[in-house]
Design a protein around this motif. Structure first.
Motif, PDB file in Angstrom:
ATOM      1  N   MET A   1     -48.227 -43.919  30.312  1.00  0.00           N
ATOM      2  CA  MET A   1     -49.245 -43.812  29.299  1.00  0.00           C
ATOM      3  C   MET A   1     -48.593 -43.414  27.991  1.00  0.00           C
ATOM      4  N   PRO A   2     -48.832 -44.158  26.884  1.00  0.00           N
ATOM      5  CA  PRO A   2     -48.159 -43.858  25.636  1.00  0.00           C
ATOM      6  C   PRO A   2     -48.637 -42.558  25.030  1.00  0.00           C
ATOM      7  N   ARG A   3     -47.705 -41.872  24.380  1.00  0.00           N
ATOM      8  CA  ARG A   3     -48.071 -40.645  23.671  1.00  0.00           C
ATOM      9  C   ARG A   3     -48.735 -41.030  22.372  1.00  0.00           C
ATOM     10  N   ASN A   4     -49.853 -40.377  22.063  1.00  0.00           N
ATOM     11  CA  ASN A   4     -50.567 -40.694  20.835  1.00  0.00           C
ATOM     12  C   ASN A   4     -50.078 -39.871  19.658  1.00  0.00           C
ATOM     13  N   ARG A   5     -49.531 -38.697  19.935  1.00  0.00           N
ATOM     14  CA  ARG A   5     -49.062 -37.864  18.829  1.00  0.00           C
ATOM     15  C   ARG A   5     -47.682 -37.326  19.169  1.00  0.00           C
ATOM     16  N   PRO A   6     -46.893 -37.061  18.137  1.00  0.00           N
ATOM     17  CA  PRO A   6     -45.549 -36.532  18.386  1.00  0.00           C
ATOM     18  C   PRO A   6     -45.611 -35.152  19.029  1.00  0.00           C
ATOM     19  N   SER A   7     -44.585 -34.820  19.787  1.00  0.00           N
ATOM     20  CA  SER A   7     -44.517 -33.504  20.420  1.00  0.00           C
ATOM     21  C   SER A   7     -44.257 -32.443  19.350  1.00  0.00           C
ATOM     22  N   SER A   8     -44.438 -31.180  19.735  1.00  0.00           N
ATOM     23  CA  SER A   8     -44.196 -30.085  18.787  1.00  0.00           C
ATOM     24  C   SER A   8     -42.734 -30.091  18.332  1.00  0.00           C
ATOM     25  N   ILE A   9     -41.842 -30.541  19.186  1.00  0.00           N
ATOM     26  CA  ILE A   9     -40.419 -30.603  18.824  1.00  0.00           C
ATOM     27  C   ILE A   9     -40.204 -31.680  17.765  1.00  0.00           C
ATOM     28  N   GLU A  10     -40.818 -32.834  17.954  1.00  0.00           N
ATOM     29  CA  GLU A  10     -40.662 -33.941  16.996  1.00  0.00           C
ATOM     30  C   GLU A  10     -41.278 -33.612  15.649  1.00  0.00           C
ATOM     31  N   GLN A  11     -42.190 -32.638  15.599  1.00  0.00           N
ATOM     32  CA  GLN A  11     -42.837 -32.251  14.352  1.00  0.00           C
ATOM     33  C   GLN A  11     -42.061 -31.173  13.594  1.00  0.00           C
ATOM     34  N   LEU A  12     -40.995 -30.664  14.193  1.00  0.00           N
ATOM     35  CA  LEU A  12     -40.192 -29.639  13.518  1.00  0.00           C
ATOM     36  C   LEU A  12     -39.546 -30.196  12.251  1.00  0.00           C
ATOM     37  N   PRO A  13     -39.385 -29.376  11.227  1.00  0.00           N
ATOM     38  CA  PRO A  13     -38.612 -29.818  10.061  1.00  0.00           C
ATOM     39  C   PRO A  13     -37.193 -30.199  10.504  1.00  0.00           C
ATOM     40  N   ALA A  14     -36.602 -31.167   9.826  1.00  0.00           N
ATOM     41  CA  ALA A  14     -35.301 -31.721  10.238  1.00  0.00           C
ATOM     42  C   ALA A  14     -34.230 -30.646  10.396  1.00  0.00           C
ATOM     43  N   ASP A  15     -34.170 -29.682   9.484  1.00  0.00           N
ATOM     44  CA  ASP A  15     -33.119 -28.665   9.575  1.00  0.00           C
ATOM     45  C   ASP A  15     -33.310 -27.762  10.798  1.00  0.00           C
ATOM     46  N   ILE A  16     -34.561 -27.470  11.147  1.00  0.00           N
ATOM     47  CA  ILE A  16     -34.826 -26.626  12.317  1.00  0.00           C
ATOM     48  C   ILE A  16     -34.571 -27.417  13.602  1.00  0.00           C
ATOM     49  N   LEU A  17     -34.919 -28.704  13.598  1.00  0.00           N
ATOM     50  CA  LEU A  17     -34.624 -29.547  14.756  1.00  0.00           C
ATOM     51  C   LEU A  17     -33.118 -29.599  14.998  1.00  0.00           C
ATOM     52  N   GLN A  18     -32.336 -29.701  13.933  1.00  0.00           N
ATOM     53  CA  GLN A  18     -30.872 -29.708  14.085  1.00  0.00           C
ATOM     54  C   GLN A  18     -30.376 -28.395  14.686  1.00  0.00           C
ATOM     55  N   LYS A  19     -30.995 -27.275  14.267  1.00  0.00           N
ATOM     56  CA  LYS A  19     -30.608 -25.976  14.838  1.00  0.00           C
ATOM     57  C   LYS A  19     -30.951 -25.918  16.322  1.00  0.00           C
ATOM     58  N   LEU A  20     -32.130 -26.450  16.686  1.00  0.00           N
ATOM     59  CA  LEU A  20     -32.507 -26.488  18.101  1.00  0.00           C
ATOM     60  C   LEU A  20     -31.507 -27.332  18.898  1.00  0.00           C
ATOM     61  N   GLN A  21     -31.152 -28.488  18.360  1.00  0.00           N
ATOM     62  CA  GLN A  21     -30.195 -29.358  19.052  1.00  0.00           C
ATOM     63  C   GLN A  21     -28.857 -28.646  19.243  1.00  0.00           C
ATOM     64  N   ALA A  22     -28.409 -27.927  18.208  1.00  0.00           N
ATOM     65  CA  ALA A  22     -27.149 -27.182  18.317  1.00  0.00           C
ATOM     66  C   ALA A  22     -27.261 -26.093  19.383  1.00  0.00           C
ATOM     67  N   LEU A  23     -28.393 -25.400  19.421  1.00  0.00           N
ATOM     68  CA  LEU A  23     -28.590 -24.362  20.434  1.00  0.00           C
ATOM     69  C   LEU A  23     -28.585 -24.956  21.839  1.00  0.00           C
ATOM     70  N   LEU A  24     -29.232 -26.094  22.009  1.00  0.00           N
ATOM     71  CA  LEU A  24     -29.290 -26.724  23.328  1.00  0.00           C
ATOM     72  C   LEU A  24     -27.927 -27.247  23.789  1.00  0.00           C
ATOM     73  N   ARG A  25     -27.056 -27.586  22.836  1.00  0.00           N
ATOM     74  CA  ARG A  25     -25.707 -28.040  23.196  1.00  0.00           C
ATOM     75  C   ARG A  25     -24.791 -26.869  23.556  1.00  0.00           C
ATOM     76  N   ASP A  26     -25.136 -25.674  23.086  1.00  0.00           N
ATOM     77  CA  ASP A  26     -24.303 -24.498  23.305  1.00  0.00           C
ATOM     78  C   ASP A  26     -24.513 -23.976  24.727  1.00  0.00           C
ATOM     79  N   PRO A  27     -23.479 -24.012  25.576  1.00  0.00           N
ATOM     80  CA  PRO A  27     -23.647 -23.590  26.968  1.00  0.00           C
ATOM     81  C   PRO A  27     -23.955 -22.091  27.112  1.00  0.00           C
ATOM     82  N   ARG A  28     -23.719 -21.323  26.066  1.00  0.00           N
ATOM     83  CA  ARG A  28     -23.981 -19.878  26.126  1.00  0.00           C
ATOM     84  C   ARG A  28     -25.447 -19.548  25.873  1.00  0.00           C
TER      85      ARG A  28
END
Length: 191
Positions: A1-28
């Motif tokens: 079933m297709p998503r009708n609206r973006p997730s809360s993650i996809e709605q993050l400002p680009a700079d904060i999304l990049q910080k989240l991605q960096a945190l998720l890549r960090d094994p610590r």
């Protein structure tokens, strides 16, 4: 079933999304800590929205799946490129065309399974179109590169053959022996 609206993650400002991605890549950093830190940043910057642990987890799982597919694709590509590097130029083009056909098939499956929405489908189609153009340009470039390499080898062989002829004649070889040596040198260049 297709998503009708973006997730809360996809709605993050680009700079904060990049910080989240960096945190998720960090094994610590675990996902719970990443969620807390991102929500802290959102609060500091005056944003009302927050991300949930489950949305961060879904995003991390999706990104890991994409990363795994990319790693597998890269491994397969490296294997085939290593094999085809010694093969005639047309085989590389056939490999790229087969990869594009596979992508198109997978895209069709996703459309049928409603995994792509009306909003995301045009972007995916545009990417496949761009990949097709890139493939065509790459194959043309490869073909031109091989042609140029052959021309350079031929010119070099002709120069070596001419110099060899002078040296062989000065060494007292017969005209027939000189011609045999020249033919061997020029024959190697044709391969």
């Amino acid at each position: 079933m297709p998503r009708n609206r973006p997730s809360s993650i996809e709605q993050l400002p680009a700079d904060i999304l990049q910080k989240l991605q960096a945190l998720l890549r960090d094994p610590r950093v675990n996902q719970l800590d990443a969620t807390r830190r991102i929500n802290g940043i959102l609060a500091e910057q005056g944003h009302d929205e927050r991300v949930s642990k489950s949305s961060v987890n879904r995003y991390a799982v999706r990104m890991n799946e994409v990363g795994e597919r990319m790693r597998q694709s890269r491994q397969v590509s490296e294997m085939w490129i290593a094999k085809l590097g010694t093969e005639p130029e047309g085989k590389m083009g056939r490999l790229l065309n087969e990869m594009l056909r596979t992508l198109a098939f997978e895209l069709t499956e996703k459309v049928m399974a409603s995994e792509l929405s009306e909003e995301t489908l045009p972007g995916v189609i545009e990417q496949i179109k761009n990949l097709s153009l890139t493939s065509m340009r790459l194959e043309k470039s490869l073909s031109e590169s091989i042609k140029t390499e052959k021309e350079i080898r031929k010119a070099f062989a002709e120069e070596v053959a001419a110099e060899t002829e002078v040296v062989a004649k000065n060494a007292g070889l017969s005209a027939e022996a000189v011609q045999t040596i020249k033919n061997k040198i020029l024959g190697i260049a044709e391969k």
